[in-house]
Design an enzyme around this catalytic site. Structure first.
Site, PDB file in Angstrom:
ATOM      1  N   HIS A 265      -5.385  -3.541  -2.239  1.00 27.96           N
ATOM      2  CA  HIS A 265      -5.310  -2.429  -3.009  1.00 27.96           C
ATOM      3  C   HIS A 265      -5.586  -3.211  -4.540  1.00 27.96           C
ATOM      4  CE1 HIS A 265      -4.360   0.757  -0.970  1.00 27.96           C
ATOM      5  NE2 HIS A 265      -3.763   0.256   0.017  1.00 27.96           N
TER       6      HIS A 265
ATOM      7  N   LYS B 257     -11.363   0.494  -1.334  1.00 26.08           N
ATOM      8  CA  LYS B 257     -10.920   1.173  -2.480  1.00 26.08           C
ATOM      9  C   LYS B 257     -11.258   1.019  -3.880  1.00 26.08           C
ATOM     10  CE  LYS B 257      -7.553   0.489   1.425  1.00 26.08           C
ATOM     11  NZ  LYS B 257      -6.332  -0.755   2.025  1.00 26.08           N
TER      12      LYS B 257
ATOM     13  N   SER C 296       0.574  -1.023   0.097  1.00 24.69           N
ATOM     14  CA  SER C 296       0.247  -0.050   0.193  1.00 24.69           C
ATOM     15  C   SER C 296       0.366   1.144  -0.454  1.00 24.69           C
ATOM     16  CB  SER C 296      -0.911  -0.368   1.126  1.00 24.69           C
ATOM     17  OG  SER C 296      -0.313  -0.303   2.494  1.00 24.69           O
TER      18      SER C 296
HETATM   19  C1  LIG Z   1      -6.933  -0.316   3.682  1.00 24.98           C
HETATM   20  C2  LIG Z   1      -5.941  -1.458   3.907  1.00 24.98           C
HETATM   21  C3  LIG Z   1      -6.514  -2.591   4.847  1.00 24.98           C
HETATM   22  C4  LIG Z   1      -7.478  -1.644   5.394  1.00 24.98           C
HETATM   23  O1  LIG Z   1      -9.077  -1.630   4.879  1.00 24.98           O
HETATM   24  P1  LIG Z   1     -10.227  -1.117   5.700  1.00 24.98           P
HETATM   25  O2  LIG Z   1     -11.341  -1.661   4.710  1.00 24.98           O
HETATM   26  O3  LIG Z   1      -9.875  -0.120   5.329  1.00 24.98           O
HETATM   27  O4  LIG Z   1     -10.319  -1.216   6.955  1.00 24.98           O
HETATM   28  C5  LIG Z   1      -6.187  -3.467   5.414  1.00 24.98           C
HETATM   29  N1  LIG Z   1      -5.372  -4.148   4.424  1.00 24.98           N
HETATM   30  C6  LIG Z   1      -4.621  -3.775   3.227  1.00 24.98           C
HETATM   31  C7  LIG Z   1      -3.175  -3.864   2.355  1.00 24.98           C
HETATM   32  C8  LIG Z   1      -5.067  -2.127   2.919  1.00 24.98           C
HETATM   33  O5  LIG Z   1      -3.913  -1.550   2.697  1.00 24.98           O
END
Ligand SMILES: *Cc1c(COP(=O)(O)O)cnc(C)c1O
Length: 387
Positions: A209, A238, A181
């Protein structure tokens, strides 16, 4: 010192270290343009990669669900909160990533923490990439499994750790983000699949992502690489433009999580409209080859042109383009200078990234216009020239 004063002190220490965070408030919807303090600026730091947050079909699906099924699920899924919408979304999402079943969570953070706490315990070992997301790290800690961190994307180091620690562990689980990320590079999924097979370990891949971005129809990097992880985590916040997450796996694994993942068991089910919106988003995501092509074209252009300015842009692929600055305050000053000139790019500091590697994290969106990227590059050029 009283408790209030102690926390005040701690906050002041953050401030002094250049680590206090005070994000701007976005007035109005998300998109390539956002309003901050009454001013419209270009947004280059959202994970809304496909530009689907606020898509009319998703809004319609959510509105219809709100009218027909109401706003809240009323309880945990294990009490009275399991609704048709949840089951339909789970089946569709599981099919999308090529797994037998899936379980929805209210967020990716909750999914990772809940799954890890359920799947491994003190007799077990987890093997975790050094750059894994905080939610995987916290899940490992909560599980009380023995944690072995392997150097980022380093299969040789992982193998050495598996060779020394796998034999004593009851269960072993290898954990990785698929698209990292904050660095924008990808995990060696085939190598990880091969090693986990050889050492009789499970493989959990977090596609937060990558889903919607990589692979046929946006099915993610595991699908692109022909890898079938034991558990695949996907988030809806996302590319799907919503919120929430799911863990997809075999029926056995998913049934076990529904029984044992505490962030699922002891938490109110996501609203049914979210599940309906996820179904609408899923069909848009599958149909979004044009958006994906634009997204990759934009990201490649941003990468190339920032590098041409002499900025430190590490190799990577896909929509996340980090610009390594180093010192915390310098990264934040750069970010402020960008915002002053109408380009919103968030600075990322420790503990999100390693000390000394504070950075700007740019993200492309499919819905950016070429002229908007022109403008962003122009602003970067001005700031770089001014030193
Ligand atoms: C954003 C993210 C999460 C968390 O997800 P949310 O739905 O925003 O809580 C978990 N793992 C990764 C790799 C992320 O980038």
């Amino acid at each position: 010192m009283g408790f209030q004063s102690q926390i005040h002190e701690a906050l002041t220490a953050l401030e002094r270290a250049g680590l206090r965070r005070s994000p701007p408030t976005i007035e109005g919807p998300q998109g390539p343009l956002v309003r901050i303090a009454g001013r419209t600026v270009l947004c280059f730091c959202s994970n809304n990669y496909l530009g689907l947050a606020g898509h009319p079909e998703i809004r319609r699906a959510a509105q219809a669900a709100l009218d027909e099924e109401g706003a809240g699920a009323g309880a945990s899924r294990l009490i009275s909160g399991t609704m048709t919408a949840h089951r339909e979304a789970e089946a569709a999402l599981a099919g999308f990533v090529g797994q037998s079943d899936a379980v929805l969570f209210s967020s990716g953070y909750a999914a990772n923490v809940g799954a890890l706490q359920a799947l491994v315990g003190p007799e077990d070992s987890v093997f975790s990439d050094a750059l894994n997301h905080a939610s995987l790290i916290d899940g490992c800690r909560l599980s009380r499994a023995e944690i072995h961190v392997y150097r980022h994307a380093d299969l040789e180091h992982l193998e050495a750790l598996l060779a020394s620690h796998r034999p004593k562990a009851r269960r072993a689980l290898v954990l990785t983000d698929s698209l990292f990320s904050m660095d924008g590079d990808v995990a060696p999924l085939r190598g990880l699949a091969e090693l986990t097979r050889r050492y009789d370990a499970g493989l959990m891949v977090d596609e937060a992502h990558a889903l919607g971005v990589f692979g046929p129809e946006g099915r993610g990097l595991a699908a692109a690489e022909g890898v079938q992880p034991d558990l695949l985590v996907g988030t809806l916040g996302k590319s799907f433009g919503l919120a929430g997450a799911f863990v997809a796996a075999s029926e056995t694994m998913v049934t076990f999580l529904r029984n044992r993942a505490r962030s699922f068991v002891y938490s109110t089910a996501p609203p049914p409209m979210l599940a309906r919106a996820a179904l609408a988003a899923l069909s848009l995501v599958q149909d979004a080859d044009d958006r994906r092509a634009r997204l990759f074209r934009h990201a490649a252009r941003i990468r190339r042109e920032l590098r041409d300015l002499g900025l430190d842009v590490p190799p990577g692929t896909g929509p996340i383009v980090p610009v390594i600055i180093g010192e915390n305050r310098r990264a934040m000053q750069f970010s402020e200078a960008l915002l002053d000139r109408g380009v919103f790019v968030q600075g990322i500091r420790p503990p999100t990234v390693a000390p000394g590697s504070a950075r700007l994290r740019l993200t492309a969106m499919a819905t950016h216009e070429e002229t908007q990227i022109d403008r962003a590059i122009e602003v970067f050029t001005e700031i770089v020239r001014e030193g």
